[in-house]
Design a protein around this motif. Structure first.
Motif, PDB file in Angstrom:
ATOM      1  N   GLY A   1      29.921  -4.073  13.431  1.00 54.90           N
ATOM      2  CA  GLY A   1      31.212  -3.456  13.189  1.00 54.90           C
ATOM      3  C   GLY A   1      31.072  -1.944  13.294  1.00 54.90           C
ATOM      4  O   GLY A   1      30.125  -1.361  12.753  1.00 54.90           O
TER       5      GLY A   1
ATOM      6  N   THR B   1      40.639 -10.898  11.188  1.00 58.65           N
ATOM      7  CA  THR B   1      40.631  -9.843  12.192  1.00 58.65           C
ATOM      8  C   THR B   1      41.069 -10.414  13.536  1.00 58.65           C
ATOM      9  O   THR B   1      40.562 -11.448  13.980  1.00 58.65           O
ATOM     10  CB  THR B   1      39.225  -9.219  12.322  1.00 58.65           C
ATOM     11  OG1 THR B   1      38.868  -8.620  11.077  1.00 58.65           O
ATOM     12  CG2 THR B   1      39.194  -8.164  13.424  1.00 58.65           C
ATOM     13  N   TYR B   2      42.028  -9.719  14.162  1.00 53.67           N
ATOM     14  CA  TYR B   2      42.471 -10.123  15.502  1.00 53.67           C
ATOM     15  C   TYR B   2      41.333  -9.873  16.492  1.00 53.67           C
ATOM     16  O   TYR B   2      40.716  -8.802  16.492  1.00 53.67           O
ATOM     17  CB  TYR B   2      43.704  -9.316  15.922  1.00 53.67           C
ATOM     18  CG  TYR B   2      44.067  -9.452  17.376  1.00 53.67           C
ATOM     19  CD1 TYR B   2      44.815 -10.521  17.841  1.00 53.67           C
ATOM     20  CD2 TYR B   2      43.654  -8.486  18.306  1.00 53.67           C
ATOM     21  CE1 TYR B   2      45.152 -10.641  19.179  1.00 53.67           C
ATOM     22  CE2 TYR B   2      43.986  -8.594  19.649  1.00 53.67           C
ATOM     23  CZ  TYR B   2      44.729  -9.674  20.082  1.00 53.67           C
ATOM     24  OH  TYR B   2      45.051  -9.786  21.412  1.00 53.67           O
TER      25      TYR B   2
ATOM     26  N   PHE C   1      46.944  -7.340  17.091  1.00 52.92           N
ATOM     27  CA  PHE C   1      46.700  -5.929  16.792  1.00 52.92           C
ATOM     28  C   PHE C   1      47.535  -5.046  17.724  1.00 52.92           C
ATOM     29  O   PHE C   1      47.650  -5.298  18.924  1.00 52.92           O
ATOM     30  CB  PHE C   1      45.216  -5.604  16.965  1.00 52.92           C
ATOM     31  CG  PHE C   1      44.870  -4.173  16.673  1.00 52.92           C
ATOM     32  CD1 PHE C   1      44.800  -3.716  15.364  1.00 52.92           C
ATOM     33  CD2 PHE C   1      44.635  -3.278  17.712  1.00 52.92           C
ATOM     34  CE1 PHE C   1      44.480  -2.383  15.096  1.00 52.92           C
ATOM     35  CE2 PHE C   1      44.311  -1.954  17.457  1.00 52.92           C
ATOM     36  CZ  PHE C   1      44.246  -1.513  16.134  1.00 52.92           C
TER      37      PHE C   1
ATOM     38  N   GLY D   1      38.547  -9.200   7.821  1.00 52.74           N
ATOM     39  CA  GLY D   1      39.720  -8.346   7.937  1.00 52.74           C
ATOM     40  C   GLY D   1      40.395  -8.054   6.614  1.00 52.74           C
ATOM     41  O   GLY D   1      41.626  -8.148   6.502  1.00 52.74           O
TER      42      GLY D   1
ATOM     43  N   GLY E   1      36.676  -7.609  18.280  1.00 50.68           N
ATOM     44  CA  GLY E   1      37.674  -7.608  17.228  1.00 50.68           C
ATOM     45  C   GLY E   1      38.246  -6.208  17.066  1.00 50.68           C
ATOM     46  O   GLY E   1      37.554  -5.214  17.284  1.00 50.68           O
TER      47      GLY E   1
ATOM     48  N   ASP F   1      38.681   0.975  14.605  1.00 49.46           N
ATOM     49  CA  ASP F   1      37.669   0.067  14.064  1.00 49.46           C
ATOM     50  C   ASP F   1      37.564  -1.153  14.975  1.00 49.46           C
ATOM     51  O   ASP F   1      38.588  -1.743  15.372  1.00 49.46           O
ATOM     52  CB  ASP F   1      38.039  -0.384  12.655  1.00 49.46           C
ATOM     53  CG  ASP F   1      37.871   0.729  11.628  1.00 49.46           C
ATOM     54  OD1 ASP F   1      37.216   1.736  11.956  1.00 49.46           O
ATOM     55  OD2 ASP F   1      38.405   0.600  10.512  1.00 49.46           O
TER      56      ASP F   1
ATOM     57  N   TYR G   1      39.455  -3.806  12.238  1.00 58.29           N
ATOM     58  CA  TYR G   1      38.541  -3.909  11.094  1.00 58.29           C
ATOM     59  C   TYR G   1      37.108  -3.903  11.612  1.00 58.29           C
ATOM     60  O   TYR G   1      36.848  -4.179  12.791  1.00 58.29           O
ATOM     61  CB  TYR G   1      38.789  -5.194  10.291  1.00 58.29           C
ATOM     62  CG  TYR G   1      40.149  -5.275   9.645  1.00 58.29           C
ATOM     63  CD1 TYR G   1      40.399  -4.648   8.421  1.00 58.29           C
ATOM     64  CD2 TYR G   1      41.189  -5.977  10.258  1.00 58.29           C
ATOM     65  CE1 TYR G   1      41.653  -4.710   7.824  1.00 58.29           C
ATOM     66  CE2 TYR G   1      42.441  -6.049   9.672  1.00 58.29           C
ATOM     67  CZ  TYR G   1      42.670  -5.407   8.456  1.00 58.29           C
ATOM     68  OH  TYR G   1      43.915  -5.466   7.877  1.00 58.29           O
ATOM     69  N   THR G   2      36.188  -3.627  10.717  1.00 62.87           N
ATOM     70  CA  THR G   2      34.768  -3.682  11.070  1.00 62.87           C
ATOM     71  C   THR G   2      34.094  -4.920  10.499  1.00 62.87           C
ATOM     72  O   THR G   2      32.895  -5.106  10.687  1.00 62.87           O
ATOM     73  CB  THR G   2      34.038  -2.421  10.552  1.00 62.87           C
ATOM     74  OG1 THR G   2      34.205  -2.342   9.130  1.00 62.87           O
ATOM     75  CG2 THR G   2      34.588  -1.165  11.207  1.00 62.87           C
TER      76      THR G   2
END
Length: 424
Positions: free
Chosen positions: A157, A71-72, A127, A66, A58, A137, A61-62
């Protein structure tokens, strides 16, 4: 005027301009991968080739939610990348990005390599990678499933910081290396003097033949061709591959007159090993495995991350030879170029292709099962498809030889005399 040095330095800087991110393997459950964000494309290199279990990455983001928008991510399942959104601790949205196929995947030098454009036109949820980024991230997760990503058995993450990349030295070279020295360091010598001529000597005149010339052939050639090294003198080596995977070697020999191949495989004596031919992935690949009681040789068609099925009508001729020495087991197999359900070696043996893709693996015991190590590879063909005949020695008529010698001497004398005349 811009110097060549300056142009080359600017080009070098443009080539290496990229942001690299590499997590500590201790933080990603022993995995090893790098993310390189270039000017227009991003490359993710995962050590060890395409894994047997599904994995996911991903970006941005962690956490999976997201910050509420998802989250992509890209997950590798069934040997292919799938783009999706993560929506919480264990929820995946496979619908929103279902039409996106932006990542390419390949195996290179034992690594899985994923590549994607930095920005995807028309996809606001994809993203966007930035080559000037100093932080990134990510989420890294693995699934226990071998076919599709269904729940993770490991997830982390991380906030990564770009690592330093080598920079070229761009300082200007000293003036001494760019500027001419001005004054020549050696006085030119006088070459305008009269040329020195040499009169032909008496030895230039042709001499009469002294008996029978010795240029006639002396009979049959005294050097026979050496045999091509192989497990059998009737065979010629066409492919040799060492350490396709650690400790597993393969040699493929051919007998063109009989259209048969001889496959010599060596590997550990205390564990099963196998080699697949014509591909670098398992699914649908013809393979030969050595297993069980250390002498069992099996032809099979591999499945996706699975053992596949044994061939009901094998192509092996006779009984394979199996020998063991110094904890290395060597197997010699003979089979025709082509056989039902087995890999067709014809294109390789008849020089229609120049290399052969392979995949090799070994286990932790002689009981055939999940591999302890595997790797794809490719080896060039080293045999050719010429006639291989050696031209017969050319006989020389003695009279013709004497005449040729006289002509050569007379012609040489003429050339020397003409040169003297021109100079004088």
């Amino acid at each position: 005027m811009i110097s060549t040095y300056t142009v080359l330095a600017a080009f070098a800087l443009a080539v290496i301009k990229a942001a690299r991110f590499a997590p500590d393997s201790a933080n990603v459950n022993g995995a090893s991968f790098t993310i390189d964000i270039g000017t227009t494309t991003t490359t993710l290199t995962y050590s060890g080739g395409i894994p047997n279990n599904a994995i996911g990455f991903g970006f941005g983001y962690t956490t999976m939610d997201g910050a509420g928008s998802g989250t992509y991510a890209v997950v590798i399942e069934n040997d292919a990348p799938t783009e999706l959104l993560t929506e919480g601790s264990r929820t995946l949205d496979r619908t929103t990005l279902a039409g996106q196929n932006n990542w390419s995947i390949q195996e290179s030098n034992g690594n899985m390599v994923l590549t994607r454009d930095n920005t995807i036109s028309g996809c606001s949820l994809c993203f966007a990678f930035v080559d000037s980024a100093t932080s990134l991230d990510i989420i890294y997760a693995t699934s226990a499933s071998t076919n599709s990503f269904i729940g993770h058995n490991f997830k982390v993450g991380l906030s990564l910081t770009s690592v330093a990349t080598p920079s070229p030295t761009t300082s200007e070279p000293s003036a001494a290396t760019n500027s001419p020295t001005g004054v020549p360091t050696m006085t030119p010598t006088d070459t305008t003097g009269s040329p020195t001529t040499m009169a032909p000597t008496a030895t230039m005149a042709p001499t009469a033949a002294t008996g029978t010339p010795t240029v006639a052939p002396t009979g049959a050639p005294t050097m026979a061709p050496t045999a091509t090294p192989s497990a059998d003198s009737d065979y010629e080596a066409c492919v040799t591959a060492s350490d396709v995977v650690s400790g597993v070697d393969v040699t493929i020999n051919r007998d063109s007159s009989e259209e048969t191949v001889q496959i010599v495989m060596s590997g550990p004596a205390d564990a099963w090993f196998g080699v697949g031919f014509g591909a670098q992935t398992m699914s649908g690949t013809y393979a030969i495995t050595v297993q069980e009681d250390t002498t069992t040789v099996v032809e099979r068609t591999l499945a996706h991350w699975a053992a596949g099925s044994e061939l009901t009508s094998g192509s092996i001729v006779g009984t394979p030879s199996v020998t063991t020495s110094n904890n290395v087991r060597t197997v010699v197999i003979t089979r025709p170029y082509v056989s039902d359900d087995a890999y067709d070696f014809t294109d390789l043996m008849e020089c229609n292709i120049d290399s052969l893709d392979m995949i090799a693996a070994f286990g932790s015991s002689n009981s055939f099962g999940y591999h302890a190590g595997k790797s794809p590879g490719s080896s060039d063909r080293i045999c050719d498809c010429g006639t291989g005949t050696t031209p017969a020695p050319t006989s020389v008529d003695p009279a013709e030889s004497v005449a040729q010698s006289i002509f050569n001497a007379a012609f040489t004398l003429f050339v020397v005399c003409f040169a003297v005349y021109v100079v004088a």
